[in-house]
Motif scaffolding. Structure first.
Motif, short mmCIF file in Angstrom:
data_model
loop_
_atom_site.label_atom_id
_atom_site.label_comp_id
_atom_site.label_asym_id
_atom_site.label_seq_id
_atom_site.Cartn_x
_atom_site.Cartn_y
_atom_site.Cartn_z
N ARG A 179 0.80 -0.94 -0.07
CA ARG A 179 0.12 -0.15 0.48
C ARG A 179 1.32 1.15 -0.16
NH1 ARG A 179 -4.68 -2.30 -1.74
NH2 ARG A 179 -3.10 -3.55 -2.06
N LYS A 232 -1.50 -7.03 -6.62
CA LYS A 232 -2.27 -7.04 -7.69
C LYS A 232 -4.64 -6.76 -7.40
CE LYS A 232 -0.40 -10.16 -10.63
NZ LYS A 232 0.09 -11.77 -10.64
N ILE A 233 -4.33 -6.79 -5.66
CA ILE A 233 -5.41 -6.54 -4.69
C ILE A 233 -5.94 -4.92 -4.87
CG2 ILE A 233 -6.76 -6.57 -2.33
CD1 ILE A 233 -4.96 -9.18 -2.04
N ASP A 234 -6.89 -4.73 -5.60
CA ASP A 234 -7.10 -3.21 -5.83
C ASP A 234 -7.45 -2.96 -4.89
OD1 ASP A 234 -7.88 -0.75 -6.71
OD2 ASP A 234 -8.94 -1.59 -8.62
N ASP A 235 -7.57 -1.50 -4.19
CA ASP A 235 -7.82 -0.71 -2.79
C ASP A 235 -9.53 -1.07 -2.89
OD1 ASP A 235 -6.14 -0.10 -1.48
OD2 ASP A 235 -5.56 1.23 -1.94
N LYS A 236 -9.47 -0.82 -4.40
CA LYS A 236 -11.56 -0.75 -3.81
C LYS A 236 -12.02 -2.33 -4.07
CE LYS A 236 -11.00 2.29 -8.00
NZ LYS A 236 -10.00 1.93 -9.77
N VAL A 237 -11.13 -3.13 -3.99
CA VAL A 237 -11.77 -4.35 -3.68
C VAL A 237 -12.30 -4.47 -2.62
CG1 VAL A 237 -11.77 -6.92 -3.61
CG2 VAL A 237 -11.25 -5.51 -5.75
#
Lengths: 272, 271
Positions: free
Chosen positions: B79, B160-165
């Motif tokens: 992050r 690859k984990i989107d903050d939006k998720v």
């Protein structure tokens, strides 16, 4: 408020993990300048251990051995592996699967099993342990890394570039050198670098395939750590740490510069 | 370009230096020193089941500790801004580039009876504690050596984990624990399995770390194999049998692990 607190927590956590990673190395470095042989009591500053390190023939010789073996093995592995990747890329699915699975074997297998299996091979065929066995072993365990680095580049490549080169009158060799090699060069280079570093760093496989005449640096380090007190090891660690730090910083700065340039380009285009 | 012939030298090499040596391990494992067929070597491995269980146990503990330490760190790092990440990841890789013997040697000097750690405890009137030559020291050595192998794959998957998720899960009313168990963990599963393999395999087959930090009483499978080939107990047949058992053990563990990983795309997994 909670946000600030969690940020503080995560920074503290990060700091603690890095402290765990670096504290032992820094203690090691600090005691390389210690006057007495003690590894816990500070008695004064000295460069003596560095001096005796540079007069230690075992270390100097094994360093030279390591570099020669790494250079020969990684160049051979790069040529062998690049050719292999091109051939494998043209195989049908079934054959490709078989070859790739065998290629993965030395990567997945524990190093010690690779080491003893090669040792058995050399015993079985009565090859004398020394430079030859070390170089053969080092080529064997580094070829897969070259293949695994070159294969993705080959897959990304446009097949028709090579054919276009042929149509434009290149002979197959020239077409290959002018059209294919430049495309897969990044893969070849990273494969070579990986082979080279693995070769320099390898202890386990070398331990089983070296003879008394040809020792590499990691094997020399091992015999030094067996003697209980040897601040020369600390001095050697310090030098290795500084060399590695310098290389990584250079690479990192180059990458950062490239990223900056890219951002500028994109920014410039957007402005237009 | 269409030709497969260029890979012929490698195919030969692969057969001589990968297939035949492994075949020799199997051959030696099932023969006596006179070359006659036997299963005595394999059954003799049973005598060392204590060492086997001990090794499996120590490497599982080390792998779990690595996962617990690396997981939050990988998430925190993923992050951060690009520049901070590049530096932090470089700092994770830096110790990896020092030979593992030197890193283990560093812990040897720290943990010994009059080592630095006991000196620090002594300032507070504590100790001296007996830390070296214990199973704990071996686990510590493995965690220290293999932690980067856990951090790196976890970090690259968490990028690859989107903050939006995560925000979406929060907006839909999930508690922080639920966000973590229902969104972050499933999405990072491939990184977990890669990291666990990359720590567990070298940990279970190590032989120097246990010797340097564990003294004589914490033998691992690797030490046992080494003793049969280069030690006083020269017996390559038994050594091959133990190597075979080790390979089977690792294959079993990896196939169990693969059950958690729905993704079949194994290519480039190790690198």
């Amino acid at each position: 408020m909670t946000n600030k607190k969690s940020k503080w927590c995560s920074n503290l956590y990060t700091f603690l993990v890095y402290l765990f990673l670096y504290a032992p190395i820094f203690v090691l470095i600090a005691f390389s300048f210690n006057k007495s042989k003690s590894r816990s009591v500070w008695t004064g500053f000295t460069f003596d251990w560095y001096k005796s390190l540079f007069h230690n023939e075992l270390i100097i010789n094994s360093l030279i051995n390591t570099l020669i073996i790494a250079a020969v093995a990684s160049v051979a592995a790069t040529v062998l592996g690049t050719a292999a990747a091109i051939g494998i890329n043209n195989m049908n699915k079934w054959l490709k699967g078989v070859v790739m699975n065998v290629t993965y074997l030395p990567v997945i297998n524990p190093e010690i099993v690779t080491g003893v299996s090669l040792m058995l091979l050399f015993i079985f065929f009565r090859i004398e342990f020394g430079y030859t066995t070390l170089i053969l072993a080092h080529i064997s365990f580094s070829v897969p890394y070259v293949i695994l680095n070159v294969m993705p580049k080959l897959r990304q490549m446009d097949k028709f570039v090579y054919e276009a080169a042929l149509d434009l009158g290149c002979n197959p060799f020239k077409a290959f050198m002018k059209a294919v090699i430049p495309e897969i060069m990044p893969g070849i280079i990273s494969g070579f670098l990986m082979a080279f570093t693995y070769s320099i760093d390898d202890f386990v496989i070398s331990y089983f395939t070296s003879g008394p005449q040809a020792q590499t640096l990691p094997i020399a380090i091992y015999s030094m750590t067996r003697r209980k007190v040897s601040p020369e090891v600390n001095a050697l660690s310090t030098i290795i740490f500084i060399v590695v730090l310098a290389i990584l910083l250079l690479v990192n700065l180059k990458d950062a510069g490239k990223a900056k340039l890219n951002r500028k380009k994109i920014g410039g285009e957007a402005a237009r | 370009m269409k030709s497969r012939a260029v890979s012929l030298p490698y195919m030969l090499w692969m057969i001589i230096f990968t297939v035949i040596p492994l075949g020799l391990v199997a051959y030696f494992a099932f023969t006596t020193s006179d070359g006659e067929f036997t299963i005595a070597n394999i059954s003799q491995v049973g005598q060392y089941s204590g060492v086997l269980v001990h090794s499996v146990w120590l490497s599982i503990v080390a792998t779990v500790i690595c996962l617990v330490i690396a997981y939050p760190l990988a998430f925190i790092l993923s992050r951060k801004t690009e520049n901070v990440q590049r530096t932090m990841i470089m700092l994770v890789m830096l110790p990896m580039w020092m030979n593992f013997l030197l890193r283990t040697y560093a812990w040897m000097t720290l943990l010994e009876k009059n080592g630095v750690i006991n000196k620090i405890f002594g300032l507070f009137g504590l100790g001296p504690f007996n830390m070296i030559n214990t199973p704990g020291a071996v686990v510590l050595g493995m965690v220290y050596n293999y932690l980067p192998f856990m951090i790196l794959p976890l970090h690259s998957i968490m990028l690859k984990i989107d903050d939006k998720v995560i925000e979406a899960a929060q907006d839909l009313g999930a508690s922080p624990i639920k966000v973590f168990t229902k969104a972050v963990i499933p999405l990072s599963m491939p990184g977990i399995t890669t990291g666990v393999t990359m720590v567990f395999v070298p940990a279970i087959s190590t032989f120097i770390i246990s010797r340097m930090l564990g003294g004589g009483s914490n033998m691992m499978i690797g030490d046992l194999i080494e003793l049969q080939f280069l030690g006083n107990a020269y017996n390559p047949n038994l050594g091959s049998a133990i190597s075979l058992v080790l390979m089977v053990l690792i294959l079993l563990c990896m196939s169990v692990l693969n059950q958690f990983d729905a993704d079949d795309d194994r290519e480039g997994m190790i690198v």
